[in-house]
Design a protein around this motif. Structure first.
Motif, PDB file in Angstrom:
ATOM      1  N   PRO A  15       0.898  -1.260   0.048  1.00 33.83           N
ATOM      2  CA  PRO A  15      -0.003   0.048  -0.003  1.00 33.83           C
ATOM      3  C   PRO A  15       0.968   1.251  -0.015  1.00 33.83           C
ATOM      4  O   PRO A  15       2.182   1.116   0.362  1.00 33.83           O
ATOM      5  CB  PRO A  15      -0.637  -0.047   1.373  1.00 33.83           C
ATOM      6  N   PRO A  16       0.264   2.495  -0.345  1.00 34.54           N
ATOM      7  CA  PRO A  16       1.006   3.652  -0.187  1.00 34.54           C
ATOM      8  C   PRO A  16       1.791   3.896   0.967  1.00 34.54           C
ATOM      9  O   PRO A  16       0.954   3.616   2.069  1.00 34.54           O
ATOM     10  CB  PRO A  16      -0.010   4.635  -0.680  1.00 34.54           C
ATOM     11  N   GLY A  17       3.080   4.287   1.109  1.00 32.83           N
ATOM     12  CA  GLY A  17       3.438   4.571   2.525  1.00 32.83           C
ATOM     13  C   GLY A  17       4.705   3.577   2.672  1.00 32.83           C
ATOM     14  O   GLY A  17       5.505   3.736   3.800  1.00 32.83           O
ATOM     15  N   ALA A  55       4.768  -6.543   8.127  1.00 34.93           N
ATOM     16  CA  ALA A  55       4.072  -6.167   6.944  1.00 34.93           C
ATOM     17  C   ALA A  55       3.311  -7.427   6.369  1.00 34.93           C
ATOM     18  O   ALA A  55       2.706  -7.086   5.356  1.00 34.93           O
ATOM     19  CB  ALA A  55       5.020  -5.761   5.880  1.00 34.93           C
ATOM     20  N   GLY A  56       3.270  -8.680   6.931  1.00 34.70           N
ATOM     21  CA  GLY A  56       2.472  -9.608   6.470  1.00 34.70           C
ATOM     22  C   GLY A  56       3.203 -10.919   6.697  1.00 34.70           C
ATOM     23  O   GLY A  56       4.500 -11.102   6.688  1.00 34.70           O
ATOM     24  N   HIS A  69       2.660 -12.613  17.162  1.00 32.96           N
ATOM     25  CA  HIS A  69       2.808 -12.080  15.753  1.00 32.96           C
ATOM     26  C   HIS A  69       1.463 -11.473  15.429  1.00 32.96           C
ATOM     27  O   HIS A  69       0.625 -12.270  15.340  1.00 32.96           O
ATOM     28  CB  HIS A  69       3.370 -13.133  14.663  1.00 32.96           C
ATOM     29  N   VAL A  70       1.659 -10.106  14.943  1.00 33.28           N
ATOM     30  CA  VAL A  70       0.480  -9.638  14.439  1.00 33.28           C
ATOM     31  C   VAL A  70       0.717  -9.159  12.978  1.00 33.28           C
ATOM     32  O   VAL A  70       1.562  -8.044  12.834  1.00 33.28           O
ATOM     33  CB  VAL A  70      -0.094  -8.242  15.241  1.00 33.28           C
ATOM     34  N   PRO A  71       0.316 -10.122  12.085  1.00 28.96           N
ATOM     35  CA  PRO A  71       0.605  -9.440  10.482  1.00 28.96           C
ATOM     36  C   PRO A  71      -0.269  -8.491   9.871  1.00 28.96           C
ATOM     37  O   PRO A  71      -1.652  -8.450  10.141  1.00 28.96           O
ATOM     38  CB  PRO A  71       0.268 -10.537   9.715  1.00 28.96           C
ATOM     39  N   TYR A  72       0.214  -7.440   9.433  1.00 26.70           N
ATOM     40  CA  TYR A  72      -0.599  -6.507   8.762  1.00 26.70           C
ATOM     41  C   TYR A  72      -0.511  -6.294   7.184  1.00 26.70           C
ATOM     42  O   TYR A  72       0.244  -7.254   6.795  1.00 26.70           O
ATOM     43  CB  TYR A  72      -0.121  -5.202   9.314  1.00 26.70           C
ATOM     44  N   LYS A  73      -1.190  -5.531   6.584  1.00 24.58           N
ATOM     45  CA  LYS A  73      -1.349  -5.741   5.129  1.00 24.58           C
ATOM     46  C   LYS A  73      -0.328  -4.527   4.670  1.00 24.58           C
ATOM     47  O   LYS A  73      -1.004  -3.517   4.049  1.00 24.58           O
ATOM     48  CB  LYS A  73      -2.836  -5.375   4.586  1.00 24.58           C
ATOM     49  N   GLY A  74       0.955  -4.634   4.675  1.00 24.78           N
ATOM     50  CA  GLY A  74       2.064  -3.676   4.381  1.00 24.78           C
ATOM     51  C   GLY A  74       2.410  -3.085   5.643  1.00 24.78           C
ATOM     52  O   GLY A  74       2.093  -2.957   6.660  1.00 24.78           O
ATOM     53  N   PRO A  76       0.090   0.199   7.088  1.00 19.77           N
ATOM     54  CA  PRO A  76      -0.781  -0.150   8.305  1.00 19.77           C
ATOM     55  C   PRO A  76       0.106  -0.612   9.330  1.00 19.77           C
ATOM     56  O   PRO A  76      -0.433  -0.394  10.536  1.00 19.77           O
ATOM     57  CB  PRO A  76      -1.512  -1.223   7.657  1.00 19.77           C
ATOM     58  N   LEU A  77       1.198  -1.174   9.450  1.00 23.24           N
ATOM     59  CA  LEU A  77       2.051  -1.604  10.291  1.00 23.24           C
ATOM     60  C   LEU A  77       2.367  -0.437  11.215  1.00 23.24           C
ATOM     61  O   LEU A  77       2.277  -0.414  12.482  1.00 23.24           O
ATOM     62  CB  LEU A  77       3.362  -2.409   9.976  1.00 23.24           C
ATOM     63  N   ILE A  78       3.031   0.558  10.642  1.00 26.90           N
ATOM     64  CA  ILE A  78       3.352   1.754  11.159  1.00 26.90           C
ATOM     65  C   ILE A  78       2.229   2.314  12.350  1.00 26.90           C
ATOM     66  O   ILE A  78       2.344   2.735  13.441  1.00 26.90           O
ATOM     67  CB  ILE A  78       4.009   2.873  10.499  1.00 26.90           C
ATOM     68  N   THR A  79       1.092   2.498  11.368  1.00 25.22           N
ATOM     69  CA  THR A  79      -0.165   2.931  12.137  1.00 25.22           C
ATOM     70  C   THR A  79      -0.538   2.204  13.463  1.00 25.22           C
ATOM     71  O   THR A  79      -0.880   2.819  14.737  1.00 25.22           O
ATOM     72  CB  THR A  79      -1.378   3.041  11.102  1.00 25.22           C
TER      73      THR A  79
END
Length: 333
Positions: A49-51, A169-170, A192-197, A200-203
Motif C-alpha cells: 500500500p502507499p507509504g 508487513a505480512g 505475531h500480528v501480521p498487517y497488510k503492508g 498499516p503496520l506503522i499505524t
C-alpha cells in the motif's frame, strides 16, 4: 531499409505463402517496437500500500527514470498476501516492458515460501532488471512504551512471556522472518500480528497495538520525527549519521543477522533483452543522480545498480539461504 526488411520485400515477388513470410514480418515488427521502446507510459506495480518502503522508493525512481526514458512511470499499488497479489499481477502481464515490478526480498523470496498454496513463483516467472538499494532497518516501539532500550524490552518480554506483540508487513515479509530470528536470539516469546503492508503496520505500532516492529528507516521517518514511535536499535553495521544516538544490534549484544531490506526492479520472464537493458540503464542513471544520492543519505539507503547480473546473484543467494531458515522456524501462513 534494414537487411531484414529488404529480405522480406524480396520474398513478395516470389509469391511465397503468407504462412512462410508471417513469422519474419512478426519478428521485424517486434524488433521495430523494441527500438521505439518506450513509446507509452510504463506501469510500476508496487505490491504494497502507499507509504511502504517499496512505494516510497518507487515514487522516487518514477520521478528520476522519467527523464531518461521519456515516458511517465505510473504507480499501481496492489497490496495483499505479503506482496504476492501485486507480484502475481506483474508476472502475468505481457512481457513487453510496460509493466515493471518494484520487488523486494519480502514478496520475491520469502512470501512464496511461507504462503500456503502460493500460485506465483517470482524467481521463475520474473527476470531481474536491477537492484536499486539496500535499506537499514529500525527496531521500534510505541513512544509511550515503558522501555527505552532494546535490553529493557527483552527483559519485559521475558517477564511477560507471550503477552507482548510484534507486528510485521505480512506473513512471510522480511520483517516477519527477521523478528522470528530475533526472538530465537533473545530467548523471548512475542505474539505475531501480521498487517497488510508497512503503512498499516506503522499505524498499528503508533497506536500501541503491537509493542515491537522492524521498519525500514525511510518509511518510519515521519513517525520517528513526530515522536509517536521510539527507535531501539538499527540493523546496519554502523550507526546512521542521521540517528547517531541509536545503537546497532551488535552494540546491543546480538550477532548481526541479515535483516536488511532490498528493493529492485523486475519484469515478466521473456521480456526482450533490449528492453531490459533500456530499463536497467535508466535505473542506473536514476541512482547516479545527485538528488537521489542525497535522498539515500537521508533515508539510510545503500544505492546499488550495476545491471541485472548482481541482482540475479543476490536472488540466487537468497534462494539458497532462506528455504532452510523458513523450514527450521516452521513458518506457515
Amino acid at each position: 531499409m534494414t537487411t531484414r526488411r529488404r529480405f522480406l520485400a524480396g520474398l513478395a515477388p516470389l509469391g511465397l505463402p503468407a504462412a512462410l513470410t508471417a513469422p519474419f514480418a512478426a519478428t521485424t515488427a517486434r524488433a521495430a517496437e523494441d527500438d521505439r521502446y518506450p513509446s507509452r507510459p510504463i506501469k510500476l506495480v508496487v505490491p504494497q500500500p502507499p507509504g511502504g518502503p517499496s512505494d516510497i522508493v518507487a515514487r522516487f525512481l518514477a520521478e528520476s527514470m522519467r527523464a531518461s526514458l521519456g515516458q511517465p512511470l505510473v504507480i499501481d499499488n496492489r497490496p495483499g498476501a505479503a506482496g504476492l497479489i501485486g507480484t502475481a499481477a506483474a508476472a502475468a502481464a505481457p512481457a513487453d516492458g510496460y509493466t515493471v515490478l518494484v520487488t523486494s526480498r519480502s514478496n520475491h523470496i520469502l512470501a512464496p515460501l511461507v504462503q500456503q498454496g502460493a500460485t506465483v513463483q517470482p524467481v521463475r516467472e520474473l527476470q531481474p532488471v536491477g537492484l536499486a538499494l539496500r535499506a537499514v532497518g529500525i527496531l521500534a516501539t510505541p513512544a509511550r512504551a515503558p522501555w527505552r532500550t532494546l535490553p529493557e524490552l527483552v527483559a519485559a518480554a521475558k517477564a511477560q512471556l507471550g503477552k507482548l506483540f510484534y507486528g510485521s508487513a505480512g506473513i512471510g515479509a522480511t520483517n516477519h522472518i527477521a523478528l522470528e530470528q530475533f526472538k530465537t536470539l533473545a530467548g523471548i516469546e512475542l505474539v505475531h500480528v501480521p498487517y497488510k503492508g508497512s503503512g498499516p503496520l506503522i499505524t498499528g505500532l503508533m497506536a500501541g497495538e503491537v509493542q515491537l516492529a522492524l521498519l525500514d528507516f525511510s518509511s518510519a521517518q515521519p513517525a520517528l520525527k513526530g515522536g509517536s514511535i521510539r527507535p531501539l536499535a538499527q540493523t546496519g553495521l554502523r550507526r546512521l549519521t542521521s540517528m547517531p544516538e541509536v545503537p546497532t544490534l551488535t552494540e546491543c549484544g546480538y550477532p548481526r543477522f541479515d535483516a536488511s531490506f532490498w528493493i529492485g526492479l523486475a519484469v515478466p520472464q521473456g521480456t526482450p533483452a533490449a528492453v531490459v537493458a533500456r530499463l536497467s540503464k535508466a535505473l542506473d542513471t536514476a541512482l547516479a543522480d545527485t538528488q537521489m544520492k542525497a535522498r539515500a543519505q537521508v533515508n539510510g539507503w545503500e544505492l546499488a545498480g550495476g545491471g541485472p547480473a548482481p541482482f540475479e546473484a543476490l536472488i540466487r543467494q537468497d534462494t539458497a539461504d532462506f528455504p532452510p531458515l523458513v523450514k527450521r522456524l516452521d513458518l506457515k501462513a
